[in-house]
Motif scaffolding. Structure first.
Motif, PDB file in Angstrom:
ATOM      1  N   LEU A  66      21.452 -33.810  43.809  1.00 16.42           N
ATOM      2  CA  LEU A  66      21.250 -32.385  44.053  1.00 16.42           C
ATOM      3  C   LEU A  66      22.592 -31.676  44.164  1.00 16.42           C
ATOM      4  O   LEU A  66      22.743 -30.529  43.733  1.00 16.42           O
ATOM      5  N   LYS A  67      23.590 -32.366  44.738  1.00 15.15           N
ATOM      6  CA  LYS A  67      24.925 -31.783  44.821  1.00 15.15           C
ATOM      7  C   LYS A  67      25.547 -31.625  43.432  1.00 15.15           C
ATOM      8  O   LYS A  67      26.316 -30.692  43.194  1.00 15.15           O
ATOM      9  N   ILE A  68      25.224 -32.527  42.521  1.00 12.76           N
ATOM     10  CA  ILE A  68      25.763 -32.415  41.164  1.00 12.76           C
ATOM     11  C   ILE A  68      25.300 -31.103  40.520  1.00 12.76           C
ATOM     12  O   ILE A  68      26.046 -30.466  39.768  1.00 12.76           O
ATOM     13  N   LEU A  69      24.089 -30.680  40.842  1.00 14.67           N
ATOM     14  CA  LEU A  69      23.552 -29.443  40.266  1.00 14.67           C
ATOM     15  C   LEU A  69      24.028 -28.192  40.997  1.00 14.67           C
ATOM     16  O   LEU A  69      23.847 -27.082  40.481  1.00 14.67           O
ATOM     17  N   THR A  70      24.607 -28.336  42.182  1.00 17.89           N
ATOM     18  CA  THR A  70      24.929 -27.152  42.987  1.00 17.89           C
ATOM     19  C   THR A  70      26.404 -27.036  43.353  1.00 17.89           C
ATOM     20  O   THR A  70      26.856 -25.940  43.692  1.00 17.89           O
ATOM     21  N   THR A  71      27.173 -28.123  43.299  1.00 15.26           N
ATOM     22  CA  THR A  71      28.575 -28.073  43.724  1.00 15.26           C
ATOM     23  C   THR A  71      29.428 -27.392  42.666  1.00 15.26           C
ATOM     24  O   THR A  71      29.262 -27.626  41.467  1.00 15.26           O
ATOM     25  N   THR A  72      30.368 -26.569  43.117  1.00 14.64           N
ATOM     26  CA  THR A  72      31.282 -25.887  42.205  1.00 14.64           C
ATOM     27  C   THR A  72      32.591 -25.613  42.926  1.00 14.64           C
ATOM     28  O   THR A  72      32.620 -25.520  44.165  1.00 14.64           O
ATOM     29  N   ASP A  73      33.674 -25.506  42.155  1.00 14.01           N
ATOM     30  CA  ASP A  73      34.978 -25.186  42.734  1.00 14.01           C
ATOM     31  C   ASP A  73      35.360 -23.725  42.527  1.00 14.01           C
ATOM     32  O   ASP A  73      36.476 -23.316  42.840  1.00 14.01           O
ATOM     33  N   GLY A  74      34.455 -22.931  42.011  1.00 12.29           N
ATOM     34  CA  GLY A  74      34.720 -21.521  41.772  1.00 12.29           C
ATOM     35  C   GLY A  74      35.136 -21.200  40.356  1.00 12.29           C
ATOM     36  O   GLY A  74      35.066 -20.036  39.945  1.00 12.29           O
ATOM     37  N   SER A  75      35.568 -22.204  39.590  1.00 13.90           N
ATOM     38  CA  SER A  75      35.970 -21.944  38.205  1.00 13.90           C
ATOM     39  C   SER A  75      34.762 -21.686  37.316  1.00 13.90           C
ATOM     40  O   SER A  75      34.825 -20.896  36.383  1.00 13.90           O
ATOM     41  N   LEU A  76      33.655 -22.365  37.596  1.00 20.13           N
ATOM     42  CA  LEU A  76      32.397 -22.184  36.868  1.00 20.13           C
ATOM     43  C   LEU A  76      31.258 -22.111  37.875  1.00 20.13           C
ATOM     44  O   LEU A  76      31.266 -22.854  38.865  1.00 20.13           O
ATOM     45  N   PRO A  77      30.274 -21.257  37.653  1.00 26.45           N
ATOM     46  CA  PRO A  77      29.095 -21.278  38.525  1.00 26.45           C
ATOM     47  C   PRO A  77      28.332 -22.586  38.361  1.00 26.45           C
ATOM     48  O   PRO A  77      28.483 -23.291  37.361  1.00 26.45           O
ATOM     49  N   SER A  78      27.514 -22.914  39.350  1.00 26.74           N
ATOM     50  CA  SER A  78      26.676 -24.099  39.235  1.00 26.74           C
ATOM     51  C   SER A  78      25.612 -23.887  38.164  1.00 26.74           C
ATOM     52  O   SER A  78      25.346 -22.758  37.744  1.00 26.74           O
TER      53      SER A  78
END
Length: 321
Positions: A66-78
């Motif tokens: 679930l984190k793979i689908l929602t985690t982001t560093d701000g460079s790209l949206p999830s």
């Protein structure tokens, strides 16, 4: 010959439409766009999840996929944020010329001259893209799970499978709404360009301008929140959220956020009384589904309404002109 005679005209049209969609350049371009977006979001997520076992203080620390689908560093949206934009484009792209292009090419009257009912023709125009879309997102979900297992070596939990499958179903429903709306416009307008521009205009309105309009109307007719009590501010925020949820994109974003982030316990503001005694643990799958059920039924109702209107117009339409 006996086997061919058993195939219904509806199944023949569906099979033909699926083949046309898969071989069309329009679908290939949309497919490449969505796959590149998916791969980019997955890359950003996996590079940020250097430690799959996050801090124990995080309620959903074990739900890696679930984190793979929602985690982001701000460079790209999830990915689920991306799909609130790309899903609409996919639905519009597959349905804006579903009916009017057939009439412009002169194939509609030839098709309906065969033993084919009008409702079967229109239903096939809606079902066949949905089958292609369902296969696409199911394949992306399996690709994400397989890639995550290979890269991280972490096995997936059953609750994650249920949440990801529900997310896929919700995404198909969201794309299905825009598909149904674009088919409605293709029945209404004789030119494919007119229906495409109208559908894109509706999408832009709900994506960019609708929130601005809601805030302007609420501020014009309701008192300044700075002079309201805490209870009135809560009602004020709930009213704004209620108006925003007339947007299909807002419904989709709310529902997918709760499904993919089990730590989220509500879609609206909470009072201190509601927070008191709350256990910092992720919601169960059933509780998350109960929270997003109004959003899911809203998308289904909007899709059915658009298709019912297009069905009514198409059944009364003169196809020989």
């Amino acid at each position: 010959m006996t086997h061919r005679q058993q195939i219904s005209p509806f199944a023949v049209i569906v099979r033909k439409e699926i083949g046309d969609h898969v071989r069309s350049w329009r679908f290939i371009v949309l497919l490449v766009l969505i796959v590149l977006t998916f791969l980019g979001s997955m890359y950003v997520s996996l590079t940020n999840l250097t430690n799959p076992a996050a801090s124990p203080a995080v309620p959903d620390n074990g739900l890696l996929y679930l984190k793979i689908l929602t985690t982001t560093d701000g460079s790209l949206p999830s990915f689920h944020i991306f799909m609130s934009f790309l899903g609409a484009i996919l639905g519009i792209g597959l349905g804006f010329d579903a009916v009017n292009s057939e009439q412009q090419n002169g194939t509609l009257i030839r098709l309906l001259a065969q033993p084919i009912y009008r409702d079967n023709f229109l239903l096939a125009k809606f079902i066949s893209p949905l089958i292609v879309i369902s296969a696409l997102f199911l394949s992306l979900g399996l690709l994400m799970i397989g890639g995550g297992m290979v890269i991280t070596g972490v096995s997936i939990e059953m609750v994650e499978v249920l949440r990801i499958l529900t997310f896929i179903i919700l995404t198909v429903l969201y794309v299905g709404f825009w598909l149904s709306l674009s088919i409605l416009l293709s029945v209404k307008f004789k030119q494919a360009t007119t229906s495409a521009l109208t559908a894109i205009g509706i999408w832009l309105f709900f994506t960019i301008f609708y929130k601005i309009v809601v805030n302007m109307v609420v501020k014009a007719f309701l008192p300044d929140p700075a002079f309201l009590s805490q209870t009135d501010i809560l009602d004020y925020n709930n009213l704004i959220l209620g108006f925003l949820r007339f947007s299909p994109g807002q419904l989709y974003t709310d529902a997918t956020t709760v499904l993919l982030m089990p730590a989220i316990r509500s879609l609206g503001p909470l009072t201190m009384e509601q927070m008191a005694g709350a256990i910092p643990a992720p919601l169960s799958f059933r509780e998350s589904v109960l929270i997003v059920w109004p959003q899911m039924t809203g998308l289904i109702a909007a899709t059915v309404m658009c298709f019912a209107i297009s069905y009514y117009w198409f059944m009364r339409r003169e196809v020989r002109s």
